[in-house]
Write a protein that holds these residues in place. Structure first.
Motif: not given
Length: 158
Positions: A26-37, A39-55
């Motif tokens: 469940f949390n992986t779906v949340v994590d990946f969903g946010l990661l893709n939003v 990275f792809s929608v908001l245009g954040w960098g890779e590490v920033t996107s991963v970090t915020v989604a992970f938190v």
């Protein structure tokens, strides 16, 4: 050491691992969903996107694992919360390091590559996180719930 390793092979540990895996999915779906939003929608960098989604997913994981994986209903403790943050901070550091390394090696990541790298790191950190949750974060509360000072002893009971 043998007794510790055997503690992972009990019915209780298997049940906890399965619950953690379900909550993790469940949390992986949340994590990946946010990661893709991010990275792809908001245009954040890779590490920033991963970090915020992970938190964000980590906060959800704490609440759900505490209640459903380890069956703890009592009030949350500062030491427990700090332990959870440390375990997940280490996991995040490993995740970010691998994402940074892959991005550096491939001269940036496409959305598919970022998702594949993130998926690989999720698998790498799964068992160490379970051990950290069980043996460091929720150990005292689980022992109190069982009425034992040593969770490993209580796990050997039928």
């Amino acid at each position: 050491m043998k007794q510790y390793l055997r503690s992972f092979l009990t019915r209780e540990a298997a049940g906890q691992f399965m619950k953690m895996t379900g909550i993790g999915l469940f949390n992986t779906v949340v994590d990946f969903g946010l990661l893709n939003v991010f990275f792809s929608v908001l245009g954040w960098g890779e590490v920033t996107s991963v970090t915020v989604a992970f938190v964000i997913a980590t906060f959800s994981a704490y609440v759900l694992n505490r209640r459903f994986t380890f069956g703890l209903e009592a009030s949350v403790r500062l030491k427990e919360t700090m332990g959870f943050l440390v375990v997940n901070g280490v996991a995040l550091g490993i995740t970010d390091l691998i994402v940074w390394w892959a991005s550096d090696r491939l001269d940036g990541l496409t959305q598919l590559e970022l998702n594949l790298v993130k998926l690989a790191t999720t698998g790498i950190i799964l068992i160490p996180k379970f051990a950290g949750y069980r043996d460091l974060v929720f150990r005292s509360a689980m022992a109190e719930r069982r009425g034992s000072q040593d969770p490993a002893e209580a796990e050997e009971a039928p």
